[in-house]
Design a protein around this motif. Sequence first.
Motif, mmCIF file in Angstrom:
data_model
loop_
_atom_site.group_PDB
_atom_site.id
_atom_site.type_symbol
_atom_site.label_atom_id
_atom_site.label_comp_id
_atom_site.label_asym_id
_atom_site.label_seq_id
_atom_site.Cartn_x
_atom_site.Cartn_y
_atom_site.Cartn_z
ATOM 1 N N MET A 246 -1.293 11.823 6.619
ATOM 2 C CA MET A 246 -0.943 10.649 7.383
ATOM 3 C C MET A 246 -0.602 9.507 6.446
ATOM 4 N N SER A 247 0.421 8.770 6.689
ATOM 5 C CA SER A 247 0.920 7.757 5.773
ATOM 6 C C SER A 247 -0.043 6.601 5.655
ATOM 7 N N ASP A 248 -0.147 6.008 4.446
ATOM 8 C CA ASP A 248 -0.947 4.825 4.231
ATOM 9 C C ASP A 248 -0.119 3.556 4.298
ATOM 10 N N ARG A 249 1.174 3.675 4.616
ATOM 11 C CA ARG A 249 2.003 2.491 4.733
ATOM 12 C C ARG A 249 1.688 1.761 6.023
ATOM 13 N N ALA A 250 1.721 0.426 5.952
ATOM 14 C CA ALA A 250 1.461 -0.359 7.151
ATOM 15 C C ALA A 250 2.616 -0.204 8.120
ATOM 16 N N PRO A 251 2.328 0.010 9.418
ATOM 17 C CA PRO A 251 3.401 0.210 10.379
ATOM 18 C C PRO A 251 4.027 -1.086 10.803
ATOM 19 N N ALA A 252 5.226 -0.986 11.349
ATOM 20 C CA ALA A 252 5.863 -2.149 11.928
ATOM 21 C C ALA A 252 5.066 -2.607 13.132
ATOM 22 N N VAL A 253 4.995 -3.925 13.320
ATOM 23 C CA VAL A 253 4.310 -4.466 14.476
ATOM 24 C C VAL A 253 5.149 -4.199 15.705
ATOM 25 N N VAL A 254 4.514 -3.754 16.780
ATOM 26 C CA VAL A 254 5.233 -3.406 17.991
ATOM 27 C C VAL A 254 5.321 -4.630 18.877
ATOM 28 N N GLY A 255 6.427 -5.365 18.758
ATOM 29 C CA GLY A 255 6.667 -6.526 19.604
ATOM 30 C C GLY A 255 5.539 -7.529 19.489
ATOM 31 N N ASP A 256 5.287 -8.266 20.578
ATOM 32 C CA ASP A 256 4.219 -9.244 20.633
ATOM 33 C C ASP A 256 3.088 -8.770 21.536
ATOM 34 N N ASP A 257 3.049 -7.496 21.847
ATOM 35 C CA ASP A 257 2.044 -6.951 22.737
ATOM 36 C C ASP A 257 0.804 -6.590 21.930
ATOM 37 N N PRO A 258 -0.341 -7.283 22.127
ATOM 38 C CA PRO A 258 -1.529 -7.000 21.329
ATOM 39 C C PRO A 258 -2.002 -5.564 21.473
ATOM 40 N N SER A 259 -1.931 -5.001 22.687
ATOM 41 C CA SER A 259 -2.388 -3.627 22.864
ATOM 42 C C SER A 259 -1.508 -2.665 22.090
ATOM 43 N N GLY A 260 -0.197 -2.944 22.019
ATOM 44 C CA GLY A 260 0.697 -2.111 21.234
ATOM 45 C C GLY A 260 0.377 -2.178 19.753
ATOM 46 N N ARG A 261 0.080 -3.381 19.251
ATOM 47 C CA ARG A 261 -0.274 -3.521 17.834
ATOM 48 C C ARG A 261 -1.570 -2.779 17.531
ATOM 49 N N ARG A 262 -2.535 -2.878 18.422
ATOM 50 C CA ARG A 262 -3.808 -2.187 18.182
ATOM 51 C C ARG A 262 -3.621 -0.677 18.202
ATOM 52 N N HIS A 263 -2.795 -0.201 19.143
ATOM 53 C CA HIS A 263 -2.574 1.247 19.236
ATOM 54 C C HIS A 263 -1.940 1.777 17.955
ATOM 55 N N VAL A 264 -0.925 1.068 17.458
ATOM 56 C CA VAL A 264 -0.266 1.505 16.226
ATOM 57 C C VAL A 264 -1.228 1.418 15.048
ATOM 58 N N ALA A 265 -2.031 0.339 14.980
ATOM 59 C CA ALA A 265 -2.978 0.190 13.872
ATOM 60 C C ALA A 265 -3.973 1.338 13.839
ATOM 61 N N LEU A 266 -4.415 1.793 15.002
ATOM 62 C CA LEU A 266 -5.423 2.840 15.064
ATOM 63 C C LEU A 266 -4.833 4.248 15.045
ATOM 64 N N ALA A 267 -3.509 4.356 14.933
ATOM 65 C CA ALA A 267 -2.887 5.684 14.858
ATOM 66 C C ALA A 267 -3.123 6.351 13.511
ATOM 67 N N VAL A 268 -3.608 5.594 12.519
ATOM 68 C CA VAL A 268 -3.852 6.131 11.177
ATOM 69 C C VAL A 268 -5.351 6.332 10.980
ATOM 70 N N ARG A 269 -5.726 7.535 10.602
ATOM 71 C CA ARG A 269 -7.144 7.888 10.494
ATOM 72 C C ARG A 269 -7.883 7.008 9.499
ATOM 73 N N SER A 270 -7.256 6.689 8.379
ATOM 74 C CA SER A 270 -7.929 5.879 7.358
ATOM 75 C C SER A 270 -8.319 4.507 7.908
ATOM 76 N N ARG A 271 -7.454 3.940 8.747
ATOM 77 C CA ARG A 271 -7.782 2.625 9.317
ATOM 78 C C ARG A 271 -8.931 2.733 10.315
ATOM 79 N N ARG A 272 -8.963 3.820 11.077
ATOM 80 C CA ARG A 272 -10.080 4.000 12.000
ATOM 81 C C ARG A 272 -11.395 4.145 11.232
ATOM 82 N N ARG A 273 -11.350 4.864 10.111
ATOM 83 C CA ARG A 273 -12.560 5.019 9.295
ATOM 84 C C ARG A 273 -13.022 3.679 8.741
#
Length: 241
Positions: free
Chosen positions: A1-28
């Motif tokens: 899984m990539s360690d690069r930061a993802p693009a922010v998904v619009g201005d939707d906070p739930s979208g940003r959180r979903h993308v942020a948590l799509a990477v296992r390292s960030r969840r850990r």
Amino acid sequence: MSDRAPAVVGDDPSGRRHVALAVRSRRRMLDALRAAGRPLPVVELAAAVGLHVTTARIHLRTLEAAGLVARTPQPPAGRGRPGHLYAAVAGGAPVEGHRQLAELLAAALEAGDPDGPRRAEQVGRRWAADQVPELGDLSWEEALGGLEGLFDRLGFAPRRIDVDHRFRVALDRCPFREVARSHPSVVCSLHLGLMRGALSRYGWETAAASAVLEPFVASELCLAEVPGAPPPSGSHPLGGD
């Protein structure tokens, strides 16, 4: 899984959180901050989860932008610029609950139902109807640009590849990767429906019918493809008269 930061998904906070948590390292990292019960410096946090400090900082910026982590300056300790402490923000847990719900729904749609992928594609087409205005009669390049923009807004980090008159987009960062790995026939069919639905709304119905999605051609990579080439002018929909 990539360690690069993802693009922010619009201005939707739930979208940003979903993308942020799509990477296992960030969840850990988020789990480690919650377990610590106190703010941690990046060096201590990186050591706790087995990451390089630079990689940990990149992940923390993404988590902070998603509203899942708060940063505060450390008290000065001698010379030099003080560092920062990081703490998990209360209220971030429901996003993990949403991921678990997605997992359960995908499993329910997939289990014992040979029609599950087709129904998932229909859901994807309805998703496209919510995301894409019905413009019609766009040029080939305008339609492909719209499709790339759609994937980008949803956090897939699309990368355009054109090979032998075939339109291809490498999707380097699926925000639903964990669920897709467990239930590809459902999740990837949903994304295919999104792609086909978008092309239809751009006026390229025939191109939509031939569109394909190749999941996990590499461990971190999926490919979206529209085979064939448009008419020489590129100005009339493939599905037009």
